[in-house]
Design an enzyme around this catalytic site. Structure first.
Site, PDB file in Angstrom:
ATOM      1  N   LYS A  75       0.826  -1.202   0.000  1.00  0.00           N
ATOM      2  CA  LYS A  75       0.000   0.000   0.000  1.00  0.00           C
ATOM      3  C   LYS A  75       0.861   1.254   0.000  1.00  0.00           C
ATOM      4  O   LYS A  75       2.045   1.242   0.318  1.00  0.00           O
ATOM      5  CB  LYS A  75      -0.923  -0.001   1.222  1.00  0.00           C
ATOM      6  CG  LYS A  75      -2.011  -1.066   1.166  1.00  0.00           C
ATOM      7  CD  LYS A  75      -2.883  -0.974  -0.079  1.00  0.00           C
ATOM      8  CE  LYS A  75      -3.786   0.243  -0.085  1.00  0.00           C
ATOM      9  NZ  LYS A  75      -4.625   0.304  -1.308  1.00  0.00           N
ATOM     10  N   GLU A 118      -0.369   0.119 -10.176  1.00  0.00           N
ATOM     11  CA  GLU A 118      -1.665   0.222 -10.851  1.00  0.00           C
ATOM     12  C   GLU A 118      -1.622   0.943 -12.191  1.00  0.00           C
ATOM     13  O   GLU A 118      -2.608   0.929 -12.927  1.00  0.00           O
ATOM     14  CB  GLU A 118      -2.698   0.896  -9.940  1.00  0.00           C
ATOM     15  CG  GLU A 118      -2.537   2.394  -9.732  1.00  0.00           C
ATOM     16  CD  GLU A 118      -1.582   2.743  -8.605  1.00  0.00           C
ATOM     17  OE1 GLU A 118      -1.489   3.934  -8.272  1.00  0.00           O
ATOM     18  OE2 GLU A 118      -0.929   1.824  -8.050  1.00  0.00           O
ATOM     19  N   ASP A 270     -10.435   3.445  -3.459  1.00  0.00           N
ATOM     20  CA  ASP A 270      -9.046   3.875  -3.337  1.00  0.00           C
ATOM     21  C   ASP A 270      -8.633   4.831  -4.452  1.00  0.00           C
ATOM     22  O   ASP A 270      -7.566   5.442  -4.401  1.00  0.00           O
ATOM     23  CB  ASP A 270      -8.084   2.686  -3.264  1.00  0.00           C
ATOM     24  CG  ASP A 270      -8.249   1.709  -4.409  1.00  0.00           C
ATOM     25  OD1 ASP A 270      -9.041   2.000  -5.330  1.00  0.00           O
ATOM     26  OD2 ASP A 270      -7.596   0.658  -4.385  1.00  0.00           O
TER      27      ASP A 270
END
Length: 371
Positions: A75, A118, A270
């Site tokens: 994270k 991502e 998120d």
């Protein structure tokens, strides 16, 4: 190149960025791996396993950050970790900077080289490092939604699959990508009625083909979304724009029309969330809140609830990129790997991804201009 593996500090985040097997692959290349004690415990990996894989154990996160040329995380760093940033250090993790402008500025100020899982993108448009967590989150969205539909959880008291003589629940999924597809698999497997709203006609044809007509597809537009939301027992937000803030597709007015005790699960939280009434991220400890009589589930690290599965799946897709970086070095790897180049969000104090720059309201600088 020394690789650092700190323990995750986000609340109830039990994943770890590297398995012992991944650690061993790096060690075999003659590279040092520094692991904080207890980093893998939440995923079921012991310190002894990391030592056997060639890692050096240290007690404190500060030691990991100080010794490592590249930090590998799951994270995004939290504010208490910003003090560890230093110029030229590589950070390889999920960043989601579109929803974290303060982190973007901290990375820029400290001239960290920040690579986001991502936004690494294949030539066909797929997101290979986001895919496994999207698969987990998509499947979990139905699992969690089904739970909160129970009356004891404040839901409508509806069984997702119904029983003979009683209709099943209506599951509405907005977005037919990896998250939406995996949510549909789970919902159909439980016997629910499933509708997927998607803006790509080709994707809808694909879903219709793969699921052999067992689900319904609708073109995603405000009219169809409003009508579908009104009927939903479980509404799943499953949209993503790489690097950018998630588009707000479900308005507050639409949510007000939903059945009392219906459930919303927004997997895009998120990235800022695709449901207007999702105004904050929640945690696994306190995952839901009620608004307009509707249960809202907004956990930003859903795969953290199944850390063993998630950690194994994550290392499967990150390890090749890590091995390239440690064997070739940063610039040579980026020059030879266009997928990785798209993952670079911050370099030499500049935002190098156009969608991220737009989302955080900061200037965009092409990566190649900084070599």
């Amino acid at each position: 190149m020394a690789i650092g593996l700190p323990k995750e500090v986000k609340k109830q985040e039990y994943r770890v960025a590297l398995t012992p097997a991944g650690c061993e692959m790096i060690s075999r290349q003659g590279q040092k791996v520094v692991v904080q004690r207890g980093a893998g415990e939440g995923s079921g990996f012991t310190d002894d396993e990391y030592v056997a894989a060639g890692a050096k154990l240290v007690d404190e996160a500060a030691e990991v950050w100080a010794e490592a040329d590249m930090i590998v995380k799951v994270k995004e760093p939290l504010p208490e970790e910003f003090v560890y940033f230093r110029e030229g250090q590589i950070l390889f993790t999920y960043l989601h900077l579109a929803a974290a402008p303060e982190l973007a500025r901290a990375l820029m100020d400290n001239k960290v080289t920040a690579i986001a899982y991502e936004t690494i993108q294949a030539p066909n448009g797929s997101l290979p490092l986001l895919t496994p967590m999207s698969e987990v989150a998509g499947r979990m969205s139905v699992q969690e939604g089904a739970k909160y539909l129970e009356a004891f959880q404040g839901g409508r008291g509806v069984l997702l699959g119904g029983v003979p003589g009683v209709p099943p629940a209506e599951v509405i999924i907005i977005g037919g990508g990896i998250v939406g597809t995996n949510a549909a698999k789970m919902a159909l497997g439980l016997g629910a009625e499933v509708v997927v709203l998607e803006k790509s006609a080709d994707r809808m044809r694909y879903l219709d083909d793969v699921f052999q007509g067992r689900l319904r597809t609708l073109m995603s537009n405000p009219y169809n979304i409003a009508n579908a939301v009104r009927k939903a027992d479980l509404l799943i937000g499953a949209v993503l724009v790489p690097g950018a803030r998630a588009p707000r597709l479900v308005t507050e007015e639409m949510v007000k029309t939903m059945k009392k005790g219906a459930v919303i699960v927004d997997v895009a939280v998120d990235q800022g969330g695709s449901i207007e009434t999702i105004d904050r991220a929640t945690t696994h400890e306190d995952p839901v809140y009620e608004k307009f009589g509707v249960i809202h589930y907004a956990v930003a690290n859903m795969p953290g609830a199944v850390p063993r599965t998630s950690t194994l799946a994550l290392t499967n897709v990150t390890i090749d990129f890590i091995l390239q970086l440690v064997s070739k070095g940063f610039q040579a790897t980026v020059n030879s790997n266009s997928m990785l180049a798209l993952g670079i969000n911050v370099y030499r104090g500049a935002i190098t991804h156009p969608q991220v720059a737009e989302a955080v309201g900061l200037p965009y600088t092409p990566l190649e201009s900084l070599w």
